[in-house]
Design an enzyme around this catalytic site. Structure first.
Site, PDB file in Angstrom:
ATOM      1  N   ASN A 257       0.861  -1.178   0.000  1.00 27.77           N
ATOM      2  CA  ASN A 257       0.000   0.000   0.000  1.00 27.77           C
ATOM      3  C   ASN A 257       0.897   1.228   0.000  1.00 27.77           C
ATOM      4  OD1 ASN A 257      -1.808   2.036   0.496  1.00 27.77           O
ATOM      5  ND2 ASN A 257      -2.347   1.371   2.578  1.00 27.77           N
TER       6      ASN A 257
ATOM      7  N   HIS B 110      -9.552   0.433   4.726  1.00 30.59           N
ATOM      8  CA  HIS B 110      -8.299   0.709   5.444  1.00 30.59           C
ATOM      9  C   HIS B 110      -8.621   1.629   6.631  1.00 30.59           C
ATOM     10  CE1 HIS B 110      -4.301   2.172   6.379  1.00 30.59           C
ATOM     11  NE2 HIS B 110      -3.838   1.122   5.731  1.00 30.59           N
TER      12      HIS B 110
ATOM     13  N   GLU C 138      -7.241   4.127   7.743  1.00 31.24           N
ATOM     14  CA  GLU C 138      -7.134   5.566   7.470  1.00 31.24           C
ATOM     15  C   GLU C 138      -8.401   6.065   6.785  1.00 31.24           C
ATOM     16  OE1 GLU C 138      -3.362   5.311   5.435  1.00 31.24           O
ATOM     17  OE2 GLU C 138      -2.435   4.694   7.323  1.00 31.24           O
TER      18      GLU C 138
ATOM     19  N   GLU D 222      -5.368  -5.611  10.329  1.00 37.45           N
ATOM     20  CA  GLU D 222      -4.368  -4.576  10.594  1.00 37.45           C
ATOM     21  C   GLU D 222      -4.693  -3.876  11.908  1.00 37.45           C
ATOM     22  OE1 GLU D 222      -2.438  -3.066   6.788  1.00 37.45           O
ATOM     23  OE2 GLU D 222      -4.368  -2.085   6.875  1.00 37.45           O
TER      24      GLU D 222
ATOM     25  N   SER E 223       3.322  -2.406  10.351  1.00 34.94           N
ATOM     26  CA  SER E 223       4.781  -2.381  10.580  1.00 34.94           C
ATOM     27  C   SER E 223       5.465  -3.703  10.240  1.00 34.94           C
ATOM     28  CB  SER E 223       5.104  -1.955  12.022  1.00 34.94           C
ATOM     29  OG  SER E 223       4.603  -0.655  12.258  1.00 34.94           O
TER      30      SER E 223
HETATM   31  C1  PEP Z   1      -0.890  -0.137   6.034  1.00 38.74           C
HETATM   32  O1  PEP Z   1      -1.077   1.063   5.982  1.00 38.74           O
HETATM   33  O2  PEP Z   1      -1.700  -0.921   5.497  1.00 38.74           O
HETATM   34  C2  PEP Z   1       0.278  -0.620   6.769  1.00 38.74           C
HETATM   35  C3  PEP Z   1       0.327  -1.870   7.118  1.00 38.74           C
HETATM   36  O3  PEP Z   1       1.262   0.294   7.042  1.00 38.74           O
HETATM   37  P1  PEP Z   1       2.700   0.023   7.725  1.00 38.74           P
HETATM   38  O4  PEP Z   1       3.235  -1.243   7.137  1.00 38.74           O
HETATM   39  O5  PEP Z   1       3.504   1.217   7.380  1.00 38.74           O
HETATM   40  O6  PEP Z   1       2.444  -0.128   9.185  1.00 38.74           O
END
Ligand code: PEP
Length: 267
Positions: free
Chosen positions: A23, A112, A114, A184, A230
């Site tokens: 992503n 997501h 966000e 997530e 992460s």
């Molecule tokens: C994401 O935004 O889907 C995500 C997993 O971000 P990050 O790997 O930077 O935590």
């Protein structure tokens, strides 16, 4: 080069597709997107087993540019970061599933955290997006996950299960089978704090059991559940080593081709 036999490490997930999706969020202008896509395409072609489906999700204005760069790499697909449920009309600023399809998109992120947080997307609205994506033959990557407060107060399992129930459980079995789930935990996204592999496994198993209670064990066993938050080359192997973790949705680390592909090589 990964070996097909490595999948023997995951006896419960042999029939499930392994997916590593990047992503890119709101990053990379057109030239940066072209360069990153080119680099990812070359590395995937040279190093990643055909059994692992890779996906890159650039900003929507750069979809066509990236599509051209990854064309011809069998296990590298184009993903969008969002979709609007309506096909066309007076919806200023939105992009529809038919338009994504025409641009070469195969996968689309839906829900997501966000989008949920900054754009107030509800489970009900996300259900409409999932249906619109499926109607065009796009694979919805349905994102779910709890806040730190929810985890600390012990409601995390029920909360994430309710996200699935409210956005996905209206689907027919045939449609549900086309959906990919990405767990997530919000507290792990972009924070550098990863869920432990045990925490990921625990939630993935809860979600798989929840799917089984609605659609049956066979469907649950064939549903890919990705971990996101992460994830990086240094922790991917441990996360992907868990039987109910079928790959990853990668944010920050997907902006570096080498890291993104190293994550896929962690199987
Ligand atoms: C994401 O935004 O889907 C995500 C997993 O971000 P990050 O790997 O930077 O935590």
């Amino acid at each position: 080069m990964m070996e097909a036999e490595n999948f023997g490490l995951h006896p419960n997930s042999i029939m499930r597709k392994k997916i590593v999706a990047g992503n890119w969020k709101l990053n990379n202008n057109i030239e940066e997107s072209r360069a990153l896509a080119k680099e990812v395409a070359a590395l995937v072609k040279a190093e990643v087993s055909a059994d692992v489906q890779m996906v890159v999700c650039p900003v929507s204005v750069n979809l066509s540019t990236v599509a051209a760069e990854i064309d011809g790499v069998e296990n590298l697909a184009l993903g969008a970061q969002n979709v609007y449920p309506k096909a066309s009309g007076a919806y200023t600023g939105e992009v529809s599933a038919p338009l994504l399809k025409a641009a070469g998109v195969g996968y689309v992120l839906i829900g997501h955290s966000e989008r949920r947080e900054y754009f107030n997307e509800s489970n009900e609205f996300l259900a409409e997006k999932v249906k619109a994506a499926l109607a065009e033959g796009l694979v919805p990557v349905f994102c779910c996950g709890e806040t730190l407060e929810q985890r600390e107060s012990g409601v995390h399992f029920d909360f994430v299960k309710s996200q699935l129930t409210e956005s996905l459980y209206d689907l027919s079995e045939a449609d549900f089978k086309k959906v990919v789930i990405a767990y997530e935990p919000i507290w792990a996204i972009g924070t550098g704090v990863t869920a432990s592999s045990d925490q990921a496994q625990e939630m993935h198993k809860v979600l798989r059991d929840h799917v089984a209670s609605k659609y049956g064990q066979e469907v649950a066993d064939s549903t890919s559940i990705l971990y996101g938050g992460s994830c990086k080359p240094s922790n991917a192997k441990e996360l992907f080593g868990k039987p109910d973790v079928d790959g990853g949705l990668i944010g920050g680390a997907s902006l570096k081709a080498r890291d993104f592909v190293d994550i896929a090589l962690s199987y």
